[in-house]
Design an enzyme around this catalytic site. Structure first.
Site, PDB file in Angstrom:
ATOM      1  N   SER A  76       0.853  -1.173   0.000  1.00 41.80           N
ATOM      2  CA  SER A  76       0.000   0.000   0.000  1.00 41.80           C
ATOM      3  C   SER A  76       0.889   1.222   0.000  1.00 41.80           C
ATOM      4  O   SER A  76       1.933   1.234   0.666  1.00 41.80           O
ATOM      5  CB  SER A  76      -0.876  -0.026   1.252  1.00 41.80           C
ATOM      6  OG  SER A  76      -1.311   1.273   1.575  1.00 41.80           O
TER       7      SER A  76
ATOM      8  N   ARG B 298     -22.190  -7.976 -46.069  1.00 47.01           N
ATOM      9  CA  ARG B 298     -21.160  -7.524 -45.118  1.00 47.01           C
ATOM     10  C   ARG B 298     -21.681  -6.236 -44.526  1.00 47.01           C
ATOM     11  O   ARG B 298     -22.093  -5.336 -45.263  1.00 47.01           O
ATOM     12  CB  ARG B 298     -19.807  -7.313 -45.821  1.00 47.01           C
ATOM     13  CG  ARG B 298     -19.264  -8.610 -46.418  1.00 47.01           C
ATOM     14  CD  ARG B 298     -17.770  -8.554 -46.792  1.00 47.01           C
ATOM     15  NE  ARG B 298     -17.520  -7.683 -47.914  1.00 47.01           N
ATOM     16  CZ  ARG B 298     -16.866  -6.523 -47.853  1.00 47.01           C
ATOM     17  NH1 ARG B 298     -16.360  -6.110 -46.694  1.00 47.01           N
ATOM     18  NH2 ARG B 298     -16.685  -5.782 -48.918  1.00 47.01           N
TER      19      ARG B 298
END
Lengths: 383, 383, 383, 383
Positions: free
Chosen positions: B269, B308
């Site tokens: 930490s 497509r």
């Protein structure tokens, strides 16, 4: 029911109504008692009394309130069942089981009926697509890419790709449903404690009775199969949505190459008498707009806490049911659309000619044949 | 790269970097030329020149701008390739192919490398879980349900369920990847036009060269397999996330039953020297928070327009890649966690005793054995 | 109803049942006729006849089938209304309106009742959180970060952050609901055609009658406000889910710092008499697992086609309704949990001491005061 | 970069690259030191040394590996900063802060630059839409509903609805960004411990220095504003996607009413010389396909654990950044499309005539005026 029926079928609503849920939950309790009697854990007479009580009428509305209060259906249901069988047999009710065993197994049983409906109408949809592909294997039309005219194709090539999409999705669904729709029986912490070492035997007998898959160990917090089933349903809905997308584009007035069949009173407009809306496509596209996120909910629920989680699995059932409903609503809407599709080959020819891209459809016909062969191979029983 | 490396591995970043993308796209072009030469569509000499040019250096940054401008990578890439091979061979470049053929095939090739990484580390994770399950098959601990103490289990039972979850997910991934990572070759409208009827032969040769699956017909707008692969990746991430969820709960100070291994400089930490954060779990849980929605994006993209689509398939690649990255990031974080997991069996015993729920672990040990047998059956080559 | 009541309240089910939907749709027709009479488009007598007919009984089940067949509720509803008012007045029914005008406005009217319920119970939840924050402003406990003990906080600081989260979410909801719950009246293509140039006047009168917001132009395919409302509901559910997450962690046996209130018959286990499950948290967490994806569906539906889309807006209503239901279910579950929360300050002190991180709570108390002041400022009517 | 640039702008990539991230993180540290000096917590000389060191060069690649190892960027960054300032001043570095303070504040700072880009180009898009709406307020065209020809509208009415959609979304974005892009400063457990009671003063000074919003208390695990910002970005992307949807439909060969401007080398096809693809729409639609699910991820992350969660907030930054990128990519693609849109009013007239629905555009022109007035009111500084 108005909004429900706009999205699904009456049949699927029945599969998941309260009566069906209670019947499925009681089928679990009956199968449990039967299996436990068979393996000597409870008297056979108790199992018979319990089985008989499991077919009696239930006030599902009252049960709904009791279940909501308790936080789980099993508690009030088992309480009622114990009262119904008398003090002696009561000791043999729900023995070694936990609430989630009932909830998961009931969902599996309902899910099987749901899958049956989907397979029935999925087959109908594919039959319709097959006919379209065969009939129009050589029918020329304009292929469109990025929403612009591109090169010639045949309508059969388009239809055969729709067919493969649905076929793939149905295959996936079959596999995932086979895994996910499983018996759950593990007891409070999934250890089969309190069953004299006969828990697994009981589970195997129950799975046989209820015709459900039985995973190696309880799956109370191992939910990949549920997520897989949800994804498979959402992909099926997407594959049908693809058909609806294309058809709705082909039905545009300026394109006018294919139309949903005329059905009296369907697809009208409350404001415009001349309109003929693609209502089947509407249902399928609305389903396709909702399904992906529902699948995501099931995947998101995977990291459930410890042996049985808090909130995760409780979120799954309504979501999975919604996916079943949307899948069948989508099929029910599109089966007649495909079966009765109006194809305007003259318009196809006209639009193709206007696009000035020649008439070479390449290997379209051969590809239709390959697609249909692949589809037919999937239909083989041993495929 | 700071934010990338927080979520994935350097190896996976390399699989999907610009160099790898361009190499994959050029592999398509080289394989195309080779196959077309083999089937007599272009001179063999051209195929050789093209193949050689496909290994040359490329200014990927310049290419990025050109591709963004053109709207697709293939256009500037093919232009450069044509320039590189000279006017004669230029006619034989990209013959009969379309941009999406390149894009989809390149993604498949990159995807295969990605799957290889995932399978390598998935196997490592499962090996670690197997060891945990075996070692602790009989180690008693408190089973917890709805985040409350329930009944005794064994830690091996928990670990074996983690293992089955990952194993199921890896099996699904293998199947879906086999379908999805496919050759795309159909040309502009998916008809294989302009190839003298030899298009399908060319495709078969290419699929063999590139070692890719070949579906019956082009899948330009039939994307179920992509959606299935995305779902499988997300489910894998969820199955790993489940492990991380449990471990992070077990590592809570008040529970203190299992801990990520101490690694110098990891899990600290910036404010509290005493802390030891479950950093591997953090990575896996962050991945599990993102993956489900990515899978949903792929399913949502299914109803693509016509031959497509516009926007749909263009959205898929970055999403699928993100899923690959998260899956490998998750594995890379959790493999060492499981391999080096600190298990405090004394704390497990203490918490179990404090819960006053006895010591009956039911059939836990037998179930561990069943789970491991099922896992080992999946390892069989012919499974 | 069993599965519905597990997730929402009876009150919210009533807001969205068939009777309420039909009543709302008929309120649109009545308001339309009234406004058109006021602006001279139809005879006043017709408006009266229509208004009267709009309060009559309706066979909602039959209507459900007719609506599903037609593809929209308005068609059969208007048909019945026309039959009810006689041939003359029939010409004045639904004049210049389209199906989506009815559907959107009805949803807005139902939505307002739903928001009222949420605001009522949101206020109750915040009142409970305020009391907790005040009572425990200085109660020390262990702050936890990354699921590890960190530094001391006060329980009031935690509760005040819960409060701010809910307050922020309620503020956002109020704003979004004010925009989204709007009158829709544009006619078939949103041009107010066929109304003699008085369409906008009619719309203004209707908005006043129905007490709904009126945007500058019809919003048939401009759905940002719906998406905003859905997001706001999902964020509220998430803010409540945050409370449930924390409480369920605090209620773990090894932590034991806070518990849902004991309620006879609630939170039990069908298998373990000793258990006391956090059932309210379960409901809230299950809602929080489902809501985000529902919000995404609404956002995904934004790119609707042209003047009125196909499938997009038809997908919205069921999703938005589900969000309303989950939001109220979540509130209904958590209001009593917070009101009756059992806080064990001794356990808090004990766990804090065991963590050996001192007792400095920094500026926790001052921050509680700031949070409460901010909350109270939001309560001001002119805020 | 190839795939990045296909979806976003070079400018936005720069806002979120490693250099920008490190600069933002160091801006936090410098502002912290400055504020702490101002409030007497550290010597002014230290603040100056620290500020100077915060502008030095950083090896971001090395830092990426260190951050991935540590599990957070702040740890290695602060370590390097402490080394750079010497042992004395090192004690004044990062005083009372935690990793998440740095991470959240850095994201806020980067987010502000991102919002600036979006506001710049959002204004440009709206200016283009305004011109279209004004120019074509009375240009008749066919209104289309459910993808079928309906009744006449004007193109200006359509454009003005696009404008309102974007305007609403930009307004929402401004509000949400104002709340979400905030200073984070609370220290390890959010209590401002160890700062002599001057923590809040320090925070206020920092917020002023960095020009960031300051909520009443730290928001380490109160993330509603982040979720709100993400939703607002996704809704903006959806509002732009709506324009792209309509334009791509209008640009279909059979409709041919509007086209993206011709740009040399853009929108071509690698296979078909005759094609002119709607490439801007493609980018916007691809963004709209991905954004909703990203927003859902942020909402799903709300129930984070305790004072600072595990995995939840760590998942947010990459998702929020992706939303910023897609929003700007979408704007960058569509601003020139709208600015240079080719509108074929003759085709509009022809298609309208062919639909045989008359020429009554109702109150379309008046509604354009109302829409533009509403838009202009939103532009007022005090609106």
């Amino acid at each position: 029911m108005i909004r429900d029926l706009a999205a699904t079928s009456l049949e699927m609503l029945a599969v998941f109504d309260d009566d069906a849920l209670v019947a499925a939950a009681l089928a679990f309790e009956a199968a449990l008692a039967k299996a436990q009697a068979e393996h000597g854990l409870i008297p056979a007479a108790h199992a018979e009394i319990i089985a008989a009580a499991c077919t009696g009428p239930v006030d599902t509305d009252a049960l709904a309130f009791e279940a909501a209060h308790a936080g789980t259906l099993a508690i009030p249901l088992v309480k009622r069942l114990r009262e119904a069988v008398g003090a002696e047999a009561a000791k043999s009710v729900h023995l070694g089981a936990t609430s989630q065993d009932v909830a998961d197994t009931a969902l599996s049983l309902q899910g099987q009926e749901a899958v049956d409906l989907i397979e029935r109408d999925g087959a109908a949809l594919m039959a319709g697509l097959l006919r379209l592909a065969e009939t129009h294997a050589a029918t020329p039309m304009l292929g469109r890419t990025l929403l612009q005219g591109a090169l010639p194709i045949t309508f059969g090539l388009k239809a055969s790709s729709w067919l493969l999409g649905v076929d793939n999705a149905m295959q996936r669904l079959g596999i995932e449903a086979g895994d996910a729709l499983a018996l759950q029986f593990g007891g409070a912490a999934g250890t089969l404690a309190g069953l004299d070492g006969k828990g697994r035997d009981v589970a195997e007998t129950m799975a046989e009775t209820l015709d459900l898959h039985l995973p190696p160990t309880p799956w109370h917090s191992r939910r990949d199969a549920i997520a897989g089933l949800g994804s498979a349903l959402a992909i099926l809905i997407g594959a049908i949505g693809k058909i609806a997308r294309d058809l709705s584009l082909l039905a545009q007035g300026e394109v006018a190459e294919a139309f949903e069949p005329r059905v009296d009173g369907r697809g009208g407009s409350s404001a415009m008498a001349h309109k003929r809306n693609p209502t089947g496509c509407q249902v399928a596209l609305a389903a396709a707009a909702r399904a992906p996120q529902l699948a995501a909910s099931l995947i998101a629920a995977l990291p459930q806490e410890h042996e049985r989680g808090l909130g995760g699995w409780q979120a799954e059932a309504p979501v999975l049911i919604e996916l079943f409903k949307l899948a069948h609503g989508s099929l029910a809407a599109m089966v007649p659309v495909i079966a009765g599709l109006e194809v305007d080959t003259a318009a196809m020819a006209r639009n193709l000619a206007a696009a000035k891209v020649g008439d070479d459809v390449g290997e379209a016909e051969a590809m239709v044949a390959m697609a249909l062969a692949a589809f037919e191979a999937d239909l083989e029983p041993d495929a």
